[in-house]
Scaffold this active site. Structure first.
Site, PDB file in Angstrom:
ATOM      1  N   GLY A   1      49.906  16.340 -12.268  1.00  0.00           N
ATOM      2  CA  GLY A   1      51.176  16.400 -11.305  1.00  0.00           C
ATOM      3  C   GLY A   1      52.024  17.296 -12.199  1.00  0.00           C
ATOM      4  O   GLY A   1      52.922  17.677 -11.372  1.00  0.00           O
TER       5      GLY A   1
ATOM      6  N   GLU B   1      45.629  12.734 -16.041  1.00  0.00           N
ATOM      7  CA  GLU B   1      44.577  13.514 -15.436  1.00  0.00           C
ATOM      8  C   GLU B   1      45.236  15.061 -15.106  1.00  0.00           C
ATOM      9  O   GLU B   1      45.254  15.371 -13.912  1.00  0.00           O
ATOM     10  CB  GLU B   1      44.113  12.933 -14.209  1.00  0.00           C
ATOM     11  CG  GLU B   1      43.632  11.559 -14.355  1.00  0.00           C
ATOM     12  CD  GLU B   1      43.446  10.690 -12.956  1.00  0.00           C
ATOM     13  OE1 GLU B   1      42.758   9.787 -13.000  1.00  0.00           O
ATOM     14  OE2 GLU B   1      44.037  11.226 -11.767  1.00  0.00           O
TER      15      GLU B   1
ATOM     16  N   GLY C   1      45.528  18.869 -14.443  1.00  0.00           N
ATOM     17  CA  GLY C   1      45.093  19.911 -14.127  1.00  0.00           C
ATOM     18  C   GLY C   1      45.614  21.228 -14.087  1.00  0.00           C
ATOM     19  O   GLY C   1      45.372  22.151 -15.110  1.00  0.00           O
ATOM     20  N   ARG C   2      46.461  21.543 -12.981  1.00  0.00           N
ATOM     21  CA  ARG C   2      47.428  22.567 -13.038  1.00  0.00           C
ATOM     22  C   ARG C   2      48.289  22.922 -14.493  1.00  0.00           C
ATOM     23  O   ARG C   2      48.182  24.246 -14.941  1.00  0.00           O
ATOM     24  CB  ARG C   2      48.414  22.305 -11.893  1.00  0.00           C
ATOM     25  CG  ARG C   2      49.310  23.786 -11.819  1.00  0.00           C
ATOM     26  CD  ARG C   2      50.650  23.362 -10.770  1.00  0.00           C
ATOM     27  NE  ARG C   2      50.171  22.582  -9.794  1.00  0.00           N
ATOM     28  CZ  ARG C   2      49.888  22.946  -8.619  1.00  0.00           C
ATOM     29  NH1 ARG C   2      49.680  24.313  -8.282  1.00  0.00           N
ATOM     30  NH2 ARG C   2      49.470  22.227  -7.541  1.00  0.00           N
TER      31      ARG C   2
ATOM     32  N   ARG D   1      46.238  29.430  -1.846  1.00  0.00           N
ATOM     33  CA  ARG D   1      47.536  28.514  -2.324  1.00  0.00           C
ATOM     34  C   ARG D   1      48.699  29.127  -1.153  1.00  0.00           C
ATOM     35  O   ARG D   1      49.450  28.415  -0.592  1.00  0.00           O
ATOM     36  CB  ARG D   1      47.945  28.720  -3.650  1.00  0.00           C
ATOM     37  CG  ARG D   1      46.978  28.133  -4.476  1.00  0.00           C
ATOM     38  CD  ARG D   1      47.439  27.358  -5.780  1.00  0.00           C
ATOM     39  NE  ARG D   1      48.705  26.591  -6.087  1.00  0.00           N
ATOM     40  CZ  ARG D   1      49.967  26.893  -5.724  1.00  0.00           C
ATOM     41  NH1 ARG D   1      50.219  28.424  -6.178  1.00  0.00           N
ATOM     42  NH2 ARG D   1      50.847  25.925  -5.784  1.00  0.00           N
TER      43      ARG D   1
ATOM     44  N   CYS E   1      41.165  38.246   8.659  1.00  0.00           N
ATOM     45  CA  CYS E   1      41.778  38.086  10.061  1.00  0.00           C
ATOM     46  C   CYS E   1      42.509  36.936  10.259  1.00  0.00           C
ATOM     47  O   CYS E   1      42.014  36.105  11.107  1.00  0.00           O
ATOM     48  CB  CYS E   1      40.531  38.338  11.026  1.00  0.00           C
ATOM     49  SG  CYS E   1      39.619  39.578  10.698  1.00  0.00           S
TER      50      CYS E   1
ATOM     51  N   TYR F   1      43.456  25.737  -8.773  1.00  0.00           N
ATOM     52  CA  TYR F   1      43.584  26.044  -7.450  1.00  0.00           C
ATOM     53  C   TYR F   1      43.359  27.418  -6.924  1.00  0.00           C
ATOM     54  O   TYR F   1      43.926  27.706  -5.812  1.00  0.00           O
ATOM     55  CB  TYR F   1      44.626  25.023  -6.726  1.00  0.00           C
ATOM     56  CG  TYR F   1      44.676  23.748  -7.529  1.00  0.00           C
ATOM     57  CD1 TYR F   1      43.838  22.692  -7.151  1.00  0.00           C
ATOM     58  CD2 TYR F   1      45.786  23.383  -8.303  1.00  0.00           C
ATOM     59  CE1 TYR F   1      43.855  21.442  -7.554  1.00  0.00           C
ATOM     60  CE2 TYR F   1      46.142  22.254  -8.906  1.00  0.00           C
ATOM     61  CZ  TYR F   1      44.867  21.289  -8.529  1.00  0.00           C
ATOM     62  OH  TYR F   1      45.077  19.938  -9.152  1.00  0.00           O
TER      63      TYR F   1
HETATM   64  C1  LIG Z   1      44.615  16.616  -8.071  1.00  0.00           C
HETATM   65  C2  LIG Z   1      44.568  15.593  -8.670  1.00  0.00           C
HETATM   66  C3  LIG Z   1      45.007  15.679 -10.347  1.00  0.00           C
HETATM   67  C4  LIG Z   1      45.441  16.951 -10.920  1.00  0.00           C
HETATM   68  O1  LIG Z   1      46.792  17.178 -10.480  1.00  0.00           O
HETATM   69  P1  LIG Z   1      47.558  18.490 -11.023  1.00  0.00           P
HETATM   70  O2  LIG Z   1      48.735  18.737 -10.381  1.00  0.00           O
HETATM   71  O3  LIG Z   1      46.617  19.789 -11.070  1.00  0.00           O
HETATM   72  O4  LIG Z   1      47.792  17.986 -12.446  1.00  0.00           O
HETATM   73  C5  LIG Z   1      44.768  14.282 -10.936  1.00  0.00           C
HETATM   74  N1  LIG Z   1      44.501  13.083 -10.402  1.00  0.00           N
HETATM   75  C6  LIG Z   1      43.934  13.183  -9.087  1.00  0.00           C
HETATM   76  C7  LIG Z   1      43.675  11.878  -8.500  1.00  0.00           C
HETATM   77  C8  LIG Z   1      44.104  14.398  -8.159  1.00  0.00           C
HETATM   78  O5  LIG Z   1      43.890  14.117  -6.931  1.00  0.00           O
END
Ligand SMILES: *Cc1c(COP(=O)(O)O)cnc(C)c1O
Length: 416
Positions: A243, A278, A280-281, A317, A347, A374
């Site tokens: 997050g 966890e 990601g971004r 996005r 479209c 994403y």
């Molecule tokens: C999407 C997600 C993440 C990654 O979130 P980021 O904002 O990309 O860091 C981690 N854990 C869970 C359960 C998610 O659904």
């Protein structure tokens, strides 16, 4: 960001982006290896400071942010774990030489096929999101005659103050289990002979720009952990999800990875639980650009549209979250910039990338910034368009890590 202009031309690391376009065409995603690897190093170094003999703080890269096999392989080589939300993602991790043992299986609803396949591979922990899912996994554990480690994903009813579509921690969202029910389900799981509750998980949302919701969430998790301790359930880890946001605009003030780790790890000092994250971004987002060509310019009423060859099928996005990505020219022209509504060819009215001041002519190339997360993972073939190619830049070299494919590929699975 590892892009900059040299002699009025845009480079990523030491590669001139036009050189990629001249061989691969557009639209093409290009990622900087140095950029995402440095984020991983920063996460690991920040966590190392808080490591103790009993606390093994760890990151698990959220595969859904970008699941390209080469990217996963580079990340797996750093010996970190993965957070997957489907069997398809787990399959990618294995193909990229990742170890199943370091995987967390998240997701609000997993099919029996997915659960069985993941059980067979030996996942580290399943994050359970409902009473129904607890029953499902208990049944499968008995059926497979195996012991399964689980965590419950709790819904802490915390407002992460991000876009409503990417906030997940509110009670009205579909995610997680509220605390009263979680307390009950931990006791049920602890009595089971095939399940072992080893952790607690939460993920309150994505693109958070403030650390306060994370520490509020951790405080609420601690309350639950204390309750469980009193009931003889000792957890090994607290998984705070992902997050952390990235600065999509240079003016956005974003907490650093280090301050994020400090906020979460200092309250854990002197305790026994390990912290799992966890991200990601915040690992992959800033490492990617989407290269695209201006196809034509259209004047309509008092608007000027720059029609580019990338659409919402390539980068969803903006259409999905009203996200705004910076766009810059691949080659700087002299003259004055004009305002363009940058739109794709799909479209749909939502197929647009906001208005930008640009100096462009038809045929010019543009780079859409901060699309490593994403971006490609949400791309589709809508309008029967080919998905973008993907390229990885490493210092002064680059490699295609996903081919564009062909129209033949698109129709291959269909029968007349
Ligand atoms: C999407 C997600 C993440 C990654 O979130 P980021 O904002 O990309 O860091 C981690 N854990 C869970 C359960 C998610 O659904």
């Amino acid at each position: 960001m590892t892009i900059n202009y040299i002699n009025h031309e845009l480079y990523m690391e030491k590669v001139r982006l036009y050189d990629i376009i001249s061989k691969v065409g557009t639209p093409t995603y290009v990622y900087s290896k140095a950029c995402f690897m440095s984020r991983i190093t920063r996460y690991m170094n920040a966590l190392k400071k808080y490591q103790t003999a009993t606390q093994k703080h760890q990151i698990h890269y959220a595969v859904k942010a970008n699941s390209n096999l080469t990217i996963l392989k580079n990340i797996a080589a750093e010996n970190i774990g993965f957070d997957v939300v489907s069997f398809g993602e787990l399959d990618r991790v294995i193909r990229a030489n990742g170890s199943a043992k370091k995987n967390i299986f998240s997701g609000v609803s997993k099919t029996e096929y997915e659960l069985n396949a993941a059980i067979a591979l030996g996942i580290h922990c399943f994050n359970i999101e409902s009473e129904a899912e607890l029953n499902q996994i208990q049944y499968l554990a008995e059926h497979n005659k195996t012991m399964i480690d689980i965590a419950f994903r709790v819904n802490l009813d915390i407002d992460p103050k991000t876009h409503p579509y990417i906030s997940t921690g509110l009670e009205k969202n579909k995610f997680g289990i509220d605390i009263p029910l979680a307390k009950k389900l931990y006791l049920v799981a602890a009595k089971s002979s095939v399940l072992r509750p080893i952790g607690v998980a939460c993920h309150i949302g994505s693109q958070l720009t403030d650390l306060a919701p994370f520490s509020d969430a951790l405080t609420r998790v601690f309350d639950l952990v204390s309750y469980l301790k009193k009931n003889n359930i000792t957890l090994q880890h607290i998984d705070m999800g992902g997050g952390l946001g990235i600065p999509y605009e240079p003016t956005m003030i974003m907490p650093t990875i280090e301050s994020y780790i400090d906020t979460l790890c200092s309250p854990l000092q002197g305790r026994s639980e390990s912290l799992f994250l966890e991200p990601g971004r915040s690992i992959i987002g800033e490492s990617g650009v989407l290269l695209t060509q201006v196809n034509l310019i259209k004047h309509q009423k008092n608007k000027t549209f720059a029609m580019i060859d990338a659409g919402m099928n390539d980068l969803l996005r903006p259409a999905l979250y009203h996200a705004k990505h910076r766009i810059c020219e691949l080659k700087v022209r002299s003259g004055s910039a004009e305002s363009y509504h940058v739109v794709g060819p799909v479209c749909e009215t939502s197929d647009q990338f906001c208005s930008h001041h640009l100096m462009i002519k038809p045929g010019d190339y543009l780079s859409i910034l901060d699309v490593g997360a994403y971006g490609m993972s949400m791309a589709s073939n809508y309008n029967t368009r080919l998905k973008p190619a993907e390229v990885l830049v490493t210092d002064n070299t680059w490699h295609v890590i996903r081919q564009r494919g062909s129209y033949h590929d698109l129709c291959q699975l269909e029968k007349i």
